[in-house]
Design a protein around this motif. Sequence first.
Motif, PDB file in Angstrom:
ATOM      1  N   PRO A 153     -30.045  49.894  67.744  1.00 13.49           N
ATOM      2  CA  PRO A 153     -31.140  50.545  68.474  1.00 13.49           C
ATOM      3  C   PRO A 153     -32.253  49.551  68.793  1.00 13.49           C
ATOM      4  CG  PRO A 153     -30.484  51.858  66.574  1.00 13.49           C
ATOM      5  CD  PRO A 153     -29.789  50.530  66.432  1.00 13.49           C
ATOM      6  N   GLY A 154     -32.774  49.626  69.992  1.00  9.52           N
ATOM      7  CA  GLY A 154     -33.898  48.797  70.400  1.00  9.52           C
ATOM      8  C   GLY A 154     -33.520  47.525  71.119  1.00  9.52           C
ATOM      9  N   VAL A 155     -32.270  47.067  71.022  1.00  9.29           N
ATOM     10  CA  VAL A 155     -31.888  45.815  71.662  1.00  9.29           C
ATOM     11  C   VAL A 155     -31.954  45.945  73.185  1.00  9.29           C
ATOM     12  CG1 VAL A 155     -29.981  44.213  72.073  1.00  9.29           C
ATOM     13  CG2 VAL A 155     -30.513  44.961  69.743  1.00  9.29           C
ATOM     14  N   SER A 156     -31.471  47.049  73.726  1.00  4.05           N
ATOM     15  CA  SER A 156     -31.528  47.208  75.188  1.00  4.05           C
ATOM     16  C   SER A 156     -32.976  47.290  75.657  1.00  4.05           C
ATOM     17  CB  SER A 156     -30.750  48.449  75.632  1.00  4.05           C
ATOM     18  OG  SER A 156     -31.349  49.641  75.140  1.00  4.05           O
ATOM     19  N   GLY A 157     -33.839  47.893  74.833  1.00  2.00           N
ATOM     20  CA  GLY A 157     -35.253  47.963  75.184  1.00  2.00           C
ATOM     21  C   GLY A 157     -35.904  46.594  75.164  1.00  2.00           C
ATOM     22  N   LEU A 158     -35.503  45.727  74.217  1.00  3.68           N
ATOM     23  CA  LEU A 158     -36.023  44.364  74.173  1.00  3.68           C
ATOM     24  C   LEU A 158     -35.637  43.604  75.435  1.00  3.68           C
ATOM     25  CD1 LEU A 158     -37.270  41.864  72.819  1.00  3.68           C
ATOM     26  CD2 LEU A 158     -35.053  41.507  71.686  1.00  3.68           C
ATOM     27  N   ILE A 159     -34.390  43.744  75.853  1.00  2.00           N
ATOM     28  CA  ILE A 159     -33.935  43.065  77.072  1.00  2.00           C
ATOM     29  C   ILE A 159     -34.734  43.562  78.272  1.00  2.00           C
ATOM     30  CG2 ILE A 159     -31.972  42.731  78.623  1.00  2.00           C
ATOM     31  CD1 ILE A 159     -30.158  42.953  76.146  1.00  2.00           C
ATOM     32  N   ALA A 160     -34.983  44.858  78.332  1.00  2.00           N
ATOM     33  CA  ALA A 160     -35.751  45.411  79.450  1.00  2.00           C
ATOM     34  C   ALA A 160     -37.158  44.837  79.479  1.00  2.00           C
ATOM     35  CB  ALA A 160     -35.794  46.927  79.356  1.00  2.00           C
ATOM     36  N   ALA A 161     -37.802  44.791  78.327  1.00  2.00           N
ATOM     37  CA  ALA A 161     -39.166  44.261  78.275  1.00  2.00           C
ATOM     38  C   ALA A 161     -39.196  42.778  78.622  1.00  2.00           C
ATOM     39  CB  ALA A 161     -39.752  44.501  76.883  1.00  2.00           C
ATOM     40  N   LEU A 162     -38.194  42.033  78.167  1.00  2.00           N
ATOM     41  CA  LEU A 162     -38.141  40.598  78.439  1.00  2.00           C
ATOM     42  C   LEU A 162     -37.912  40.330  79.924  1.00  2.00           C
ATOM     43  CD1 LEU A 162     -38.203  37.738  77.332  1.00  2.00           C
ATOM     44  CD2 LEU A 162     -35.780  37.990  76.702  1.00  2.00           C
ATOM     45  N   VAL A 163     -37.033  41.093  80.548  1.00  2.00           N
ATOM     46  CA  VAL A 163     -36.785  40.926  81.980  1.00  2.00           C
ATOM     47  C   VAL A 163     -38.058  41.231  82.768  1.00  2.00           C
ATOM     48  CG1 VAL A 163     -35.518  41.829  83.979  1.00  2.00           C
ATOM     49  CG2 VAL A 163     -34.312  41.353  81.837  1.00  2.00           C
ATOM     50  N   MET A 170     -34.689  57.568  70.804  1.00  2.00           N
ATOM     51  CA  MET A 170     -34.117  56.241  70.695  1.00  2.00           C
ATOM     52  C   MET A 170     -35.254  55.232  70.576  1.00  2.00           C
ATOM     53  SD  MET A 170     -31.415  54.384  70.549  1.00  2.00           S
ATOM     54  CE  MET A 170     -30.181  55.572  71.056  1.00  2.00           C
ATOM     55  N   GLU A 171     -35.186  54.336  69.602  1.00  2.00           N
ATOM     56  CA  GLU A 171     -36.218  53.328  69.386  1.00  2.00           C
ATOM     57  C   GLU A 171     -36.270  52.362  70.566  1.00  2.00           C
ATOM     58  OE1 GLU A 171     -37.081  49.569  66.364  1.00  2.00           O
ATOM     59  OE2 GLU A 171     -35.500  50.994  65.926  1.00  2.00           O
ATOM     60  N   GLU A 172     -37.494  52.059  71.064  1.00  2.00           N
ATOM     61  CA  GLU A 172     -37.683  51.149  72.185  1.00  2.00           C
ATOM     62  C   GLU A 172     -38.634  50.022  71.774  1.00  2.00           C
ATOM     63  OE1 GLU A 172     -36.147  51.443  74.964  1.00  2.00           O
ATOM     64  OE2 GLU A 172     -35.519  53.537  75.142  1.00  2.00           O
ATOM     65  N   HIS A 173     -38.387  48.795  72.224  1.00  2.00           N
ATOM     66  CA  HIS A 173     -39.293  47.681  71.977  1.00  2.00           C
ATOM     67  C   HIS A 173     -40.494  47.821  72.893  1.00  2.00           C
ATOM     68  CE1 HIS A 173     -37.456  44.716  69.183  1.00  2.00           C
ATOM     69  NE2 HIS A 173     -36.372  45.427  69.451  1.00  2.00           N
ATOM     70  N   ALA A 174     -41.699  47.749  72.347  1.00  2.00           N
ATOM     71  CA  ALA A 174     -42.911  47.897  73.134  1.00  2.00           C
ATOM     72  C   ALA A 174     -43.358  46.569  73.724  1.00  2.00           C
ATOM     73  CB  ALA A 174     -44.032  48.495  72.289  1.00  2.00           C
ATOM     74  N   GLU A 175     -43.066  45.445  73.048  1.00  2.00           N
ATOM     75  CA  GLU A 175     -43.532  44.166  73.555  1.00  2.00           C
ATOM     76  C   GLU A 175     -42.570  43.055  73.151  1.00  2.00           C
ATOM     77  OE1 GLU A 175     -46.693  42.846  70.150  1.00  2.00           O
ATOM     78  OE2 GLU A 175     -47.372  44.321  71.635  1.00  2.00           O
ATOM     79  N   VAL A 176     -42.670  41.952  73.891  1.00  2.00           N
ATOM     80  CA  VAL A 176     -41.795  40.808  73.662  1.00  2.00           C
ATOM     81  C   VAL A 176     -42.482  39.859  72.671  1.00  2.00           C
ATOM     82  CG1 VAL A 176     -40.660  38.835  74.752  1.00  2.00           C
ATOM     83  CG2 VAL A 176     -40.837  41.016  75.974  1.00  2.00           C
ATOM     84  N   PRO A 177     -41.759  39.368  71.641  1.00  2.00           N
ATOM     85  CA  PRO A 177     -42.359  38.418  70.696  1.00  2.00           C
ATOM     86  C   PRO A 177     -42.914  37.199  71.424  1.00  2.00           C
ATOM     87  CG  PRO A 177     -40.259  39.212  69.865  1.00  2.00           C
ATOM     88  CD  PRO A 177     -40.377  39.721  71.267  1.00  2.00           C
ATOM     89  N   PRO A 178     -44.052  36.652  70.958  1.00  2.00           N
ATOM     90  CA  PRO A 178     -44.654  35.483  71.621  1.00  2.00           C
ATOM     91  C   PRO A 178     -43.673  34.315  71.705  1.00  2.00           C
ATOM     92  CG  PRO A 178     -46.173  36.428  70.014  1.00  2.00           C
ATOM     93  CD  PRO A 178     -44.850  37.119  69.813  1.00  2.00           C
ATOM     94  N   GLY A 179     -43.657  33.657  72.854  1.00  2.00           N
ATOM     95  CA  GLY A 179     -42.838  32.473  73.059  1.00  2.00           C
ATOM     96  C   GLY A 179     -41.411  32.750  73.459  1.00  2.00           C
ATOM     97  N   LEU A 180     -40.962  34.006  73.326  1.00  2.00           N
ATOM     98  CA  LEU A 180     -39.558  34.302  73.630  1.00  2.00           C
ATOM     99  C   LEU A 180     -39.268  34.145  75.121  1.00  2.00           C
ATOM    100  CD1 LEU A 180     -36.799  35.176  72.627  1.00  2.00           C
ATOM    101  CD2 LEU A 180     -37.517  37.569  72.854  1.00  2.00           C
ATOM    102  N   ALA A 181     -40.179  34.605  75.976  1.00  2.00           N
ATOM    103  CA  ALA A 181     -39.939  34.504  77.415  1.00  2.00           C
ATOM    104  C   ALA A 181     -39.819  33.052  77.852  1.00  2.00           C
ATOM    105  CB  ALA A 181     -41.062  35.199  78.172  1.00  2.00           C
ATOM    106  N   ASP A 182     -40.734  32.186  77.346  1.00  2.00           N
ATOM    107  CA  ASP A 182     -40.680  30.769  77.723  1.00  2.00           C
ATOM    108  C   ASP A 182     -39.378  30.130  77.251  1.00  2.00           C
ATOM    109  OD1 ASP A 182     -43.128  30.760  79.008  1.00  2.00           O
ATOM    110  OD2 ASP A 182     -44.233  30.339  77.162  1.00  2.00           O
ATOM    111  N   ALA A 183     -38.901  30.560  76.081  1.00  2.00           N
ATOM    112  CA  ALA A 183     -37.680  29.981  75.540  1.00  2.00           C
ATOM    113  C   ALA A 183     -36.452  30.362  76.361  1.00  2.00           C
ATOM    114  CB  ALA A 183     -37.499  30.424  74.090  1.00  2.00           C
ATOM    115  N   VAL A 184     -36.494  31.526  76.993  1.00  2.00           N
ATOM    116  CA  VAL A 184     -35.327  32.005  77.744  1.00  2.00           C
ATOM    117  C   VAL A 184     -35.316  31.449  79.167  1.00  2.00           C
ATOM    118  CG1 VAL A 184     -34.185  34.091  78.614  1.00  2.00           C
ATOM    119  CG2 VAL A 184     -35.149  34.073  76.316  1.00  2.00           C
TER     120      VAL A 184
END
Length: 717
Positions: A139-149, A1-15
């Motif tokens: 695929p990968g959306v749940s991994g993005l949420i995990a990395a962002l959290v 299953m595809e997993e996000h390795a890192e959060v795009p720059p600025g996304l954490a601050d925006a959330v």
Amino acid sequence: MEEHAEVPPGLADAVVPVVAELFPVLLGRIPRGPTAALGRLGAPETDRDVFELQTGRRTRGHGESAVLNGLLSLGDPVSERLLGALELTLEGLPADVPDEVEAAVPGPDATPQSFGFGMIGGPTAETVTAVRLLDQLRPGVSGLIAALVAELAAHEAVVPLLTPGPEFDDEKELAAEHGAVHLALAVAVAVPILRRVDPPLLAGRPAGVVGVALGVVSALLSESPMPSAYADVLLEKRRAEYVLPRSSSGSAEVRGHRFTLAERPVEGEADFSGNGLAVTVPGGVAVRTGLDDGQVNVSTLILEAPPDTVALDWWDEVVEVSWSAEKGDATLGDSGGQRSKTPPWPGDFRVRVHAIGRDGEERERYELMLWEGPPGPDVVHKHSDRLGHVVRGEPVPEIETPPEAVYRWVGESALSDAATVTVVAGASPAEVLRGFGADPAEPVSALELSQAFGIDPWVVVLRVEAGVLAVEFNGFQGSYGPVLASLSRAGRTASFFWNVNAVTRLSFAEEGVVRAGFELGHAAETEDPRVIEALAGLDFDNYRDRRARAFVAVERYTGHRLAAEDIERMMAADVAYRIVPHLPELYPEPRDADGSRRFPGGGPLGADTDKLAFLPEETLRDLAWHAASAAAEAAGVAEDLVFADTLAHRRLSPEAELLARRSQLHEHREHAWLWQAIHQATNPDPLGAAIRALDASRYAAGALAADLLDQARRMLD
């Protein structure tokens, strides 16, 4: 299953503003009961309350996302409870999707417009179905949420939200708050991202949001440190719940002829020359073993106060030493993984160490007793093994080996749990088999019988120099009076029965008469000279080698010494015989001097049973056989030739006796209660015959039992 390795720059601050808006609303809706299980994920050593929700083990399914695996490891009860608590809130929760989220996460157009999926197995939690569907469609959306959290959990604006205040000074409350704040964060992050994705069906609805959030929190909290105050409140809880006395049994790892009870790994050598058994070492107590390396059985007993007595009979060596615990929680061995621990507090303790088997003549075992007490000198309660003398540098005395020592192997053999061993002197195998009720012409596989786990009895026999050895693995027919009487007509007979419940029976019979039979430690007086000779000097009140002493008595009475080779030969031959059991012994009903029942108040007629004691003997006989006849009528077999002849002549013919005996076997139990009623009616004691025949007849009569008992009561008038 595809997993996000890192959060795009600025996304954490925006959330962060979205989290700040949603966090207090969500935190107020999250129940603290199930979140305690989440909060303890980073403290796996914590003892759970059996009545609280539990999380499972971390899992990793092939081809599934880390978030889904984290959710699955929590178990359905946790996720279903939290979904139920948050579902309505999420349905009406306002939340904007920041521009940075729209830029980083493709919208609904990236979701397949048509799809299909199948499910196998039993019911699946709604949250699990939602996350699995999300992973397949996007695929990968749940991994993005995990990395962002994970990134937001360390964000300077979010950290204060995740830090429980000082008011949470209880372990459960602190764990629950720790789990709740992280779950609120994960839900707050999942809401805008899943709204941007807008997946169909369950994936983007409350079940999807809660499922993803729980999977994220499961992984995050399993790897995150507990709150700084948790260690103190957990210790306070453990101390409050540590109730004395407490006992445990298990094994300890032996290295270099020693094992330890210690708070930390013990380094260096220990000097055992003082008492030869136990010595205080930095961090704990070391115990000298006969075994070089491996495992030994150790039981521990932690007491509130010193024991009233010192147990000496069972043990070879008993020594008492002092130990000062620095913090508590000492465990057996160096690994620290033992669940059994000493009290979780510092203090001075006395440790009494008991040892047996260090010389290698029997299984090596230990018992440690601990209680709080002031420091004091070592106390030697008993020194008796050879190893202790050697370690202390003392001359090794001549130690007389007791006669029962030759039978210690039985406890480590196939006979260890339960068996009956019978020896018949001077008999032939055929005579012994017939005495048991087996047919010498019908051998079967002993292995197949043992693996069938049936309840019908069977026996293995072996010709030995003194006569015949018979062994029932997990059986007991050889302990019954009728069997012993039958066997002893072929030769002097002794048997010993024991089981896993520590029930025993040692029996002796000769010339068709049972001379003695008793539970070990409860022997009745006997005048038989051969039995007296067999029991001479054997202390059955001493539990050590108790069973072995019984074999000494059997050997003395019959002339055969049971050997391990006997059992090996039996098992290698793989020949056994099915037993048709003898009918149970018939006993008189106990009476007082005035003729009344010694134990009144019970029986098939309730309190009216006591009235039977004052009926004439002939009336009692008639009552017993009338009950058996009525039971035969109810069973529809009163006209059967064998039953009719038996009831008419009030006796068991050889054919009827064989049928009655066979009725005790599993395959022939159709009229078992009826045959028991008839057998009980033959009791020489009229009162015993009436009571027990009535008792068995009511079960044989089944639905007509009430009518049968009413007829019996009318005979009392």
